[in-house]
Design an enzyme around this catalytic site. Sequence first.
Site, PDB file in Angstrom:
ATOM      1  N   HIS A 136       2.988  -2.400   7.398  1.00  0.00           N
ATOM      2  CA  HIS A 136       3.414  -3.468   6.497  1.00  0.00           C
ATOM      3  C   HIS A 136       4.842  -3.216   6.026  1.00  0.00           C
ATOM      4  O   HIS A 136       5.400  -2.134   6.245  1.00  0.00           O
ATOM      5  CB  HIS A 136       2.498  -3.557   5.274  1.00  0.00           C
ATOM      6  CG  HIS A 136       1.224  -4.286   5.534  1.00  0.00           C
ATOM      7  ND1 HIS A 136       0.104  -3.682   6.046  1.00  0.00           N
ATOM      8  CD2 HIS A 136       0.885  -5.596   5.350  1.00  0.00           C
ATOM      9  CE1 HIS A 136      -0.864  -4.568   6.165  1.00  0.00           C
ATOM     10  NE2 HIS A 136      -0.425  -5.735   5.752  1.00  0.00           N
ATOM     11  N   LYS A 140       5.347  -3.026   0.126  1.00  0.00           N
ATOM     12  CA  LYS A 140       3.917  -3.172  -0.154  1.00  0.00           C
ATOM     13  C   LYS A 140       3.432  -1.971  -0.950  1.00  0.00           C
ATOM     14  O   LYS A 140       3.671  -0.820  -0.579  1.00  0.00           O
ATOM     15  CB  LYS A 140       3.116  -3.309   1.138  1.00  0.00           C
ATOM     16  CG  LYS A 140       1.633  -3.584   0.899  1.00  0.00           C
ATOM     17  CD  LYS A 140       0.905  -3.937   2.180  1.00  0.00           C
ATOM     18  CE  LYS A 140      -0.587  -4.160   1.954  1.00  0.00           C
ATOM     19  NZ  LYS A 140      -0.854  -5.276   1.015  1.00  0.00           N
TER      20      LYS A 140
END
Length: 228
Positions: A136, A140
């Site tokens: 990600h 995040k």
Amino acid sequence: MRVLVLGMGKTGKLVATVAAERGHSVNVLDAKENAGASALTPPFVSGFDVVIDFTTPEATIQNMRACLATGAKMVIGTTGWYEKLNDMRGLAERKQAGLLYGTNFSVGVQVMFRLAKTMGADLKKAGYAFSIAETHHASKLDSPSGTAITLAKVVEAAAGVSEVPVEARREGDVMGLHTLTATSDADRLVLTHEAFSRRGFAEGAVRAAEWLASRTGCYDFQDVYTEV
């Protein structure tokens, strides 16, 4: 439908855009405007049909306590707070509120969970070892992702194994890449979901809000995604 979006991050902004595109009236609060859930007074919350939260785990808990106590309908796209799920479910039930949560609001990811369950069940006696890798964007907060954790639990339950290892990476602006690998001495089977943008998450969250608007109770998006 009158929609309140909590969170002005990239996904929260897109949720607001998608909701407006679908003909809904939208109000958005950022972290400064709603510090400690201070803006979520009962009179204010009562002015909306559904509240959609894409904030942080800490803020989400405060937001749920404030909104659910009024009997509001909430869709929670934030992850990393599930240790409080039983408490929030109980609050929603006591107040006859609506709570719909999910580790991922992409329909594609939900189909991946279903396929992962099939992989786990069908390969459980064939000597396969399972592993998960996820990547990600660097900003995040939770690692591994809620989606990867859910994917691991799905496979563990289906395959009857105690733990599926998860490798998590945080790089650049990657929207979300999840890969489930099953490996034996003879071959390897790979199941991958790659998000190209946040739009799939935003559209799923808005459709979930439309579904929840006429309901009370607590729901996991994984169980109702085919209905929204």
